[in-house]
Design a protein around this motif. Sequence first.
Motif, PDB file in Angstrom:
ATOM      1  N   HIS A  33      19.389  -1.232   5.315  1.00 11.18           N
ATOM      2  CA  HIS A  33      18.817  -1.230   6.662  1.00 11.18           C
ATOM      3  C   HIS A  33      19.391  -0.029   7.421  1.00 11.18           C
ATOM      4  O   HIS A  33      20.314   0.642   6.934  1.00 11.18           O
ATOM      5  N   LEU A  60      13.034   7.901   9.622  1.00 11.88           N
ATOM      6  CA  LEU A  60      12.642   6.827   8.695  1.00 11.88           C
ATOM      7  C   LEU A  60      11.164   6.488   8.847  1.00 11.88           C
ATOM      8  O   LEU A  60      10.466   6.267   7.860  1.00 11.88           O
ATOM      9  N   GLU A  64       8.393   6.819   5.988  1.00 11.60           N
ATOM     10  CA  GLU A  64       7.526   5.691   5.638  1.00 11.60           C
ATOM     11  C   GLU A  64       6.059   6.116   5.675  1.00 11.60           C
ATOM     12  O   GLU A  64       5.297   5.833   4.748  1.00 11.60           O
ATOM     13  N   LEU A  69       9.050   5.896   1.561  1.00  7.14           N
ATOM     14  CA  LEU A  69       9.820   4.681   1.814  1.00  7.14           C
ATOM     15  C   LEU A  69       8.881   3.503   1.963  1.00  7.14           C
ATOM     16  O   LEU A  69       7.779   3.647   2.476  1.00  7.14           O
ATOM     17  N   VAL A  71       9.099  -0.564   3.588  1.00 11.83           N
ATOM     18  CA  VAL A  71       9.922  -1.319   4.528  1.00 11.83           C
ATOM     19  C   VAL A  71       9.617  -2.802   4.374  1.00 11.83           C
ATOM     20  O   VAL A  71       8.458  -3.198   4.300  1.00 11.83           O
ATOM     21  N   LYS A  82      14.879  -4.286   9.447  1.00  7.02           N
ATOM     22  CA  LYS A  82      14.067  -3.610   8.447  1.00  7.02           C
ATOM     23  C   LYS A  82      14.969  -3.077   7.343  1.00  7.02           C
ATOM     24  O   LYS A  82      15.993  -2.452   7.612  1.00  7.02           O
ATOM     25  N   TYR A  84      14.940  -0.604   4.065  1.00 13.41           N
ATOM     26  CA  TYR A  84      14.190   0.528   3.540  1.00 13.41           C
ATOM     27  C   TYR A  84      14.497   0.713   2.060  1.00 13.41           C
ATOM     28  O   TYR A  84      15.647   0.610   1.631  1.00 13.41           O
TER      29      TYR A  84
END
Length: 118
Positions: A33, A60, A64, A69, A71, A82, A84
């Motif tokens: 996280h 981040l 994403e 990434l 989540v 969250k 990752y």
Amino acid sequence: MIRYDSREYWVSLIRMSLSRFFILHALHLRPLHGYEISRQVASFTNGCCAPTEGSLYPLLRDMEESGILSVAVQVVSGRERKVYTLTEKGEQAYQVAAQAWGEAARYVLEAVAEESHV
């Protein structure tokens, strides 16, 4: 005007770029996280490249959106957080980044070593 003779300019530039690599490195090792990511990067770099909360979460989110990434939301003690994880595309990005940074570091060290012998 950029002050190329300013140590702060170079340190900021280096830290910004390296923090991205070390975020990928931390997530390459295991899902984390946000707070854990920041702590891991600080640990890897002795505090040099630890991203601030204000810079970490937008980065981040960008990673994403770029597909590197994924989540997942976990509930811990009644609070959501969250977590990752690098995707396959993220693992590929990490491998490319590791190779590029390895080459760049070697060239920098060679240049600095040459300078000390002149």
